[in-house]
Motif scaffolding. Structure first.
Motif, short mmCIF file in Angstrom:
data_model
loop_
_atom_site.label_atom_id
_atom_site.label_comp_id
_atom_site.label_asym_id
_atom_site.label_seq_id
_atom_site.Cartn_x
_atom_site.Cartn_y
_atom_site.Cartn_z
N UNK A 1 34.93 40.32 33.33
CA UNK A 1 35.50 40.64 32.05
C UNK A 1 36.42 42.25 31.63
N UNK A 2 37.96 42.75 31.12
CA UNK A 2 38.00 44.35 31.62
C UNK A 2 36.59 45.25 31.33
N UNK A 3 37.36 46.61 31.74
CA UNK A 3 36.20 47.16 32.23
C UNK A 3 35.01 46.91 32.59
N UNK A 4 34.71 46.23 33.51
CA UNK A 4 33.60 45.51 33.76
C UNK A 4 33.33 45.57 35.11
N UNK A 5 32.20 45.51 35.33
CA UNK A 5 31.84 45.08 37.45
C UNK A 5 30.61 44.01 37.12
N UNK A 6 31.56 42.95 38.02
CA UNK A 6 30.45 41.97 38.60
C UNK A 6 30.08 42.77 39.80
N UNK A 7 29.08 41.60 40.09
CA UNK A 7 28.51 42.03 41.70
C UNK A 7 27.68 41.00 41.63
N UNK A 8 28.72 39.79 43.34
CA UNK A 8 27.68 38.76 43.59
C UNK A 8 26.59 39.35 45.12
N UNK A 9 25.88 38.57 44.90
CA UNK A 9 24.58 39.09 45.26
C UNK A 9 23.76 38.03 46.08
N UNK A 10 22.99 38.05 46.39
CA UNK A 10 21.78 36.80 46.69
C UNK A 10 21.09 37.55 45.65
N UNK A 11 20.97 35.56 45.24
CA UNK A 11 19.96 35.71 44.29
C UNK A 11 20.42 34.95 42.73
N UNK A 12 22.10 35.56 42.05
CA UNK A 12 23.08 35.12 41.51
C UNK A 12 23.82 34.96 41.90
N UNK A 13 25.28 35.36 40.94
CA UNK A 13 26.41 35.12 41.52
C UNK A 13 27.02 35.33 42.99
#
Length: 167
Positions: free
Chosen positions: A100-112
């Motif tokens: 999403x605009x203005x957001x940060x998404x973290x791909x990490x162990x146990x998630x995305x």
């Protein structure tokens, strides 16, 4: 330029080196900034590996991570791990991962995470694994996953939450 001015300029240059952000490779595509790209070493014979990174959308419109590719693997899928009724589940995100605009998404162990499938060789600590990510709007970008130790929970050089300034 006199000796004093050269000394001041040299000190200023060295100081700039030490106050620069301490991040791994940064990749940009469109309004997206990708940082902290890493993976874990795999044991011999392993056919899958996870890929982790952080994606920041600095734009005004949403985008979507839809797929990836790498010479080292047969294919790369975007996956999500989640707890459902006390059971850890993993699924492929067939429609990709929204950024999403203005957001940060973290791909990490146990998630995305990125799932590198059909590995052609094991990942070894210290390797840099080139991958190409494809976003719905921003297009393609190539970057490298820094391979950490087998049990790593984050990249060894992860300074998130720090200003990058030496004290």
């Amino acid at each position: 330029m006199n000796s004093f001015s050269r000394t001041v300029a040299c000190v200023a240059f060295v100081a700039a080196l030490f106050t620069a952000p301490l991040h791994a490779q940064e990749a940009k595509v469109g309004d997206l900034v990708i940082t902290q790209a890493w993976s874990r070493a795999t044991p011999g014979g392993a056919k899958i590996a996870g890929g982790y990174l952080t994606i920041e959308n600095k734009g005004q419109a949403p985008d979507r991570l839809i797929k990836g590719a790498a010479d080292i693997s047969g294919k790369i899928e975007v996956h999500e791990m989640a707890m459902n009724n006390g059971v850890m589940t993993m699924r492929s995100l067939d429609k990709g991962l929204a950024i999403e605009p203005g957001k940060t998404v973290k791909l990490a162990p146990g998630g995305y995470h990125l799932m590198l499938m059909d590995l052609k060789r094991p990942l070894k600590q210290g390797d840099k694994v080139p991958v190409t990510l494809e976003f719905e709007k921003a297009g393609k970008v190539t970057l490298s996953l820094d391979v950490q130790g087998v049990g790593a929970q984050a990249p060894a050089h992860d300074h998130s939450g720090h200003s990058g300034m030496k004290k």
